[in-house]
Design an enzyme around this catalytic site. Sequence first.
Site, PDB file in Angstrom:
ATOM      1  N   HIS A 154       6.543 -12.415   0.856  1.00 31.57           N
ATOM      2  CA  HIS A 154       5.591 -12.825   1.899  1.00 31.57           C
ATOM      3  C   HIS A 154       5.679 -11.855   3.067  1.00 31.57           C
ATOM      4  CE1 HIS A 154       4.759 -16.742   0.096  1.00 31.57           C
ATOM      5  NE2 HIS A 154       6.051 -16.996   0.022  1.00 31.57           N
ATOM      6  N   HIS A 209      15.447 -19.968  -2.487  1.00 29.48           N
ATOM      7  CA  HIS A 209      15.686 -21.333  -2.073  1.00 29.48           C
ATOM      8  C   HIS A 209      15.443 -22.350  -3.202  1.00 29.48           C
ATOM      9  CE1 HIS A 209      11.277 -22.500  -1.129  1.00 29.48           C
ATOM     10  NE2 HIS A 209      11.248 -21.391  -1.827  1.00 29.48           N
ATOM     11  N   ASP A 220      11.547 -14.802  -1.797  1.00 29.34           N
ATOM     12  CA  ASP A 220      11.200 -15.446  -0.520  1.00 29.34           C
ATOM     13  C   ASP A 220      12.086 -14.975   0.639  1.00 29.34           C
ATOM     14  OD1 ASP A 220       8.997 -17.095  -1.038  1.00 29.34           O
ATOM     15  OD2 ASP A 220      10.250 -18.647  -1.919  1.00 29.34           O
ATOM     16  N   ASP A 229       3.453 -20.211  -5.635  1.00 25.92           N
ATOM     17  CA  ASP A 229       2.800 -19.153  -4.849  1.00 25.92           C
ATOM     18  C   ASP A 229       3.149 -17.773  -5.426  1.00 25.92           C
ATOM     19  OD1 ASP A 229       5.352 -19.935  -3.930  1.00 25.92           O
ATOM     20  OD2 ASP A 229       5.042 -19.087  -1.945  1.00 25.92           O
ATOM     21  N   TYR A 254      10.002 -18.579   9.847  1.00 27.24           N
ATOM     22  CA  TYR A 254      10.137 -18.688   8.383  1.00 27.24           C
ATOM     23  C   TYR A 254      11.551 -19.142   8.022  1.00 27.24           C
ATOM     24  CZ  TYR A 254       9.708 -16.907   3.556  1.00 27.24           C
ATOM     25  OH  TYR A 254       9.684 -16.754   2.182  1.00 27.24           O
ATOM     26  N   HIS A 284      11.018 -15.858  -9.050  1.00 29.05           N
ATOM     27  CA  HIS A 284      11.006 -17.215  -8.473  1.00 29.05           C
ATOM     28  C   HIS A 284       9.849 -17.999  -9.084  1.00 29.05           C
ATOM     29  CE1 HIS A 284      11.133 -20.419  -5.643  1.00 29.05           C
ATOM     30  NE2 HIS A 284      10.419 -19.886  -4.670  1.00 29.05           N
ATOM     31  N   GLU A 298       8.389 -20.848  -7.951  1.00 24.68           N
ATOM     32  CA  GLU A 298       7.434 -21.579  -7.108  1.00 24.68           C
ATOM     33  C   GLU A 298       6.049 -20.959  -7.257  1.00 24.68           C
ATOM     34  OE1 GLU A 298       8.662 -22.349  -3.041  1.00 24.68           O
ATOM     35  OE2 GLU A 298       7.221 -23.999  -2.909  1.00 24.68           O
ATOM     36  N   HIS A 352       3.557 -26.497   3.029  1.00 22.14           N
ATOM     37  CA  HIS A 352       4.513 -27.612   2.925  1.00 22.14           C
ATOM     38  C   HIS A 352       4.857 -28.186   4.292  1.00 22.14           C
ATOM     39  CE1 HIS A 352       4.817 -25.495  -0.762  1.00 22.14           C
ATOM     40  NE2 HIS A 352       5.923 -24.853  -0.554  1.00 22.14           N
TER      41      HIS A 352
END
Length: 399
Positions: A225, A145, A164, A82, A192, A78, A80, A24
């Site tokens: 991550h 987030h 995250d 990924d 990050y 989450h 998102e 992103h």
Amino acid sequence: MRPIQIAKNIYDVGVNDWNVRDFHGYSTPTGSTYNAFLIIDDKIALIDTVKKEFANQLINNISEIVPLEKIDYVISNHTEMDHSGGLPAIMHRVGIEKPLYCSKMGHKNLAMHYRNNWNYHAVENGEELNLGERQLTFLEARMLHWPDSMLTYEKKGKILFSSDAFGQHYAGYEKFDDQIDTDALLHYSKKYFANIILLYAGQVQKLLKTVNDMGLTFNMICPDHGIIWRKRPDVILDAYEKWSSPICLKKAVVVYDTMWQSTSTMAEKICEGIVSEGVNARPMNLRTNHRSDIMTEVLDASALVIGSPTLNNNVYPTVSDFLTYMKGLRPQNKIAASFGSYGWNGASIKILNSELASMKFNMIDETGLKIQYVPDDKGLNSCFEYGQTIAKAICQSLQ
Ligand code: FEO
């Protein structure tokens, strides 16, 4: 290199993405990982998945430990993609009748992503799930987030599966914080935070307060991550406390682009003026520094000084790009100033000042510093003095 046993009967079954270089708009020169966690107990739970293109690797990793159809619960911290991109393949193998635990917003958001009639179990904040010896507690972390974000806490081992939060975009053969240099790890974590978490600093403070109020302690923090914190989880908790405060060091970041080197000459002279007053400063050319590396420096700076030549009655495209990126991340409590050279129309300064003021920076002045064409000795002296003025404002703000 996976699966990796991270605690008794708990495995990281995620994957390394060695090649991702842009997340992103955030540069990821060391790649990233999509961590997913398998807990083997009387009941078996999988926490999170991976990007869609890595779903087969995830399935292979899980299969080394247990047949997928033996998994009793899938937990999505989450939405998102990924972390949820692998869900369709996983649910297909695990069985679509198996409960899919997520937050209430997770239910809504997963349904909009995958349009599948999975057996959603939308949890209440603080709801528990008993696996046998181990018990999971789901903690809502809305807007940390995404609206759907939640964290999963395993009581017996005091392990936080933090989605995250507390992560880093770093792929390596190391898996734990005691296997990697702490300064390097903190740098990855800081980048990050500056580029993903900063906008949600208020939610970080709220989370840290909740953790404190609940008396939760952690033996291990497992983000989705990068590296797992098992030796010193306090290091990343302290760092998040500091970065979300927000932190302002005796430091200025001087960001610029230049057309014929006049604005770069100004940038360096302004830096010299700042440093002459005992304040740390660094010129960062937008052509040679990635916007996300600049944001990492802005995170703990007291001042942002930004320069652009005037190009066609506007700022330089790279400067505009940086302003747009930074506006989304909303750094707080910082001083700002602007500068630049121009030919016959000094519009860049006015635009910079207006943009910075709209982002609620505390402006040094309303005029900025502009110099026509090429700075002469007098102009260079003005730059040096402007740097000194900025440095003095920084020192005053820190008193
Ligand atoms: Fe790593 Fe918000 O996804």
